[in-house]
Design an enzyme around this catalytic site. Structure first.
Site, PDB file in Angstrom:
ATOM      1  N   ASP A  45       0.792  -1.219   0.148  1.00  0.00           N
ATOM      2  CA  ASP A  45       0.159  -0.006  -0.130  1.00  0.00           C
ATOM      3  C   ASP A  45       0.846   1.213  -0.206  1.00  0.00           C
ATOM      4  OD1 ASP A  45      -2.470  -1.243  -0.170  1.00  0.00           O
ATOM      5  OD2 ASP A  45      -2.765  -1.169   2.151  1.00  0.00           O
ATOM      6  N   GLY A  46       2.077   1.172   0.615  1.00  0.00           N
ATOM      7  CA  GLY A  46       2.883   2.256   0.517  1.00  0.00           C
ATOM      8  C   GLY A  46       3.404   2.677  -0.762  1.00  0.00           C
ATOM      9  N   ASN A 122      -5.439   8.633   1.999  1.00  0.00           N
ATOM     10  CA  ASN A 122      -5.522   8.091   3.227  1.00  0.00           C
ATOM     11  C   ASN A 122      -6.076   9.098   4.318  1.00  0.00           C
ATOM     12  OD1 ASN A 122      -5.241   5.366   2.510  1.00  0.00           O
ATOM     13  ND2 ASN A 122      -3.547   5.001   3.434  1.00  0.00           N
ATOM     14  N   ASP A 150      -2.625  16.135  21.250  1.00  0.00           N
ATOM     15  CA  ASP A 150      -1.413  15.739  20.548  1.00  0.00           C
ATOM     16  C   ASP A 150      -1.612  16.144  19.116  1.00  0.00           C
ATOM     17  OD1 ASP A 150      -0.195  14.794  22.685  1.00  0.00           O
ATOM     18  OD2 ASP A 150      -0.058  12.792  22.222  1.00  0.00           O
ATOM     19  N   THR A 161      -9.541   2.886   7.218  1.00  0.00           N
ATOM     20  CA  THR A 161      -8.911   1.481   7.928  1.00  0.00           C
ATOM     21  C   THR A 161      -7.432   1.788   8.389  1.00  0.00           C
ATOM     22  OG1 THR A 161      -8.108   0.906   5.721  1.00  0.00           O
ATOM     23  CG2 THR A 161     -10.446   0.164   6.227  1.00  0.00           C
ATOM     24  N   ALA A 162      -6.826   2.838   8.091  1.00  0.00           N
ATOM     25  CA  ALA A 162      -5.255   3.200   8.249  1.00  0.00           C
ATOM     26  C   ALA A 162      -5.203   3.786   9.712  1.00  0.00           C
ATOM     27  CB  ALA A 162      -4.760   4.131   7.270  1.00  0.00           C
ATOM     28  N   LYS A 165      -8.241   4.269  11.956  1.00  0.00           N
ATOM     29  CA  LYS A 165      -8.687   2.977  12.789  1.00  0.00           C
ATOM     30  C   LYS A 165      -8.061   2.827  14.201  1.00  0.00           C
ATOM     31  CE  LYS A 165      -9.721  -1.857  12.561  1.00  0.00           C
ATOM     32  NZ  LYS A 165      -9.174  -2.129  13.885  1.00  0.00           N
ATOM     33  N   SER A 166      -6.729   3.082  14.082  1.00  0.00           N
ATOM     34  CA  SER A 166      -5.863   2.935  15.394  1.00  0.00           C
ATOM     35  C   SER A 166      -6.425   3.927  16.241  1.00  0.00           C
ATOM     36  CB  SER A 166      -4.423   3.030  14.860  1.00  0.00           C
ATOM     37  OG  SER A 166      -4.232   4.178  14.650  1.00  0.00           O
TER      38      SER A 166
END
Length: 268
Positions: A45-46, A122, A150, A161-162, A165-166
């Protein structure tokens, strides 16, 4: 059909890229790095994100195909051992595509008269380098809150989803042309309050961030970082442009999510 191959520097990716190039030459495809019809990325993906930014000025005329040489990604549909099938599919191409929405980012600087515009596949983030970030958040032109923490992340549906999501954001299907804003370690106590929840923003609305000060910020656009920018304002909205993927066997989105985060062993 004009073809460009965009590969990362990993040994397997270079090997697959060389094999692809030979097969394209054998089947009389035209190589055109400047104005291709199809960009075939080899890596993950990168790698596809890097190719997207390289060819962002050609999005109306170019389609992307991803070959993964590691784990299956969200933008790469073909394995490295399937390049024969990929070449055959390209030979019978009929122009079909799957389109994903993009994020339009306009950055206004304190030391520049003219804003800069970027596209993100993204997400984009704004963070403070050495202390708490303080920024006013506007939705559709109306002040919503003063954020302290932050940083903030604004993502596309496919980008949900990247990093989003985290941060506890929702996973959104790319058919929905919406934005999502998620907080990065917000401060919430008796003195300072934020919504402290990700927000889904309607297609016709936009997000504006106005930092309380203009220095010491880290701005990211996908994998690209811009340090120490004198940012005075950021505006995010759904772009009028989209990214187009050649539709040979594009994996269904929820199947892709399941494969990436749950796995077939747990599907039953």
């Amino acid at each position: 059909m004009k073809i460009a191959i965009f590969a990362n520097d990993e040994r397997l990716s270079r090997s697959v890229s060389q094999k692809l190039r030979q097969k394209f030459e054998d089947t009389h495809f035209i190589f055109d790095e400047k104005s291709p019809d199809i960009v075939v990325t080899v890596g993950g993906d990168g790698t596809l994100l890097s190719a997207f930014h390289k060819y962002s000025a050609l999005l109306d005329s170019v389609r992307f195909v991803g070959v993964h040489t590691g784990h299956l990604g969200f933008y790469t549909d073909w394995r490295d051992d399937e390049i024969d099938d990929l070449v055959i599919s390209l030979q019978s191409d009929n122009g079909q595509s799957i389109s994903y929405p993009l994020l339009d980012v306009r950055v206004t600087y304190a030391d520049k008269a003219k804003p800069e515009n970027f596209l993100a596949l993204n997400e984009a983030t704004l963070k403070r380098g050495s202390a708490t970030m303080v920024a006013d958040v506007y939705i559709g032109g109306e002040r919503f809150e003063r954020f302290r923490g932050d940083g903030l992340c604004v993502s596309t549906p496919s980008g949900s989803t990247a990093y989003n999501k985290s941060l506890g954001g929702a996973v959104i299907h790319p058919n929905l042309k919406v934005l999502q804003i998620a907080e990065i370690s917000s401060i919430n106590n008796r003195v300072f309050r934020t919504l402290s929840s990700p927000m889904i923003i309607a297609p016709n609305d936009w997000i504006t961030l106005i930092p309380a000060r203009e220095s010491d910020y880290l701005l990211t656009i996908d994998q690209n970082s811009f340090h120490s920018k004198q940012v005075s304002q950021l505006r995010f909205k759904i772009s009028k442009k989209s990214i187009h993927f050649a539709k040979y066997r594009h994996m269904q989105f929820w199947q892709r999510v399941q494969d990436a985060f749950i796995g077939s062993d747990y599907a039953n």
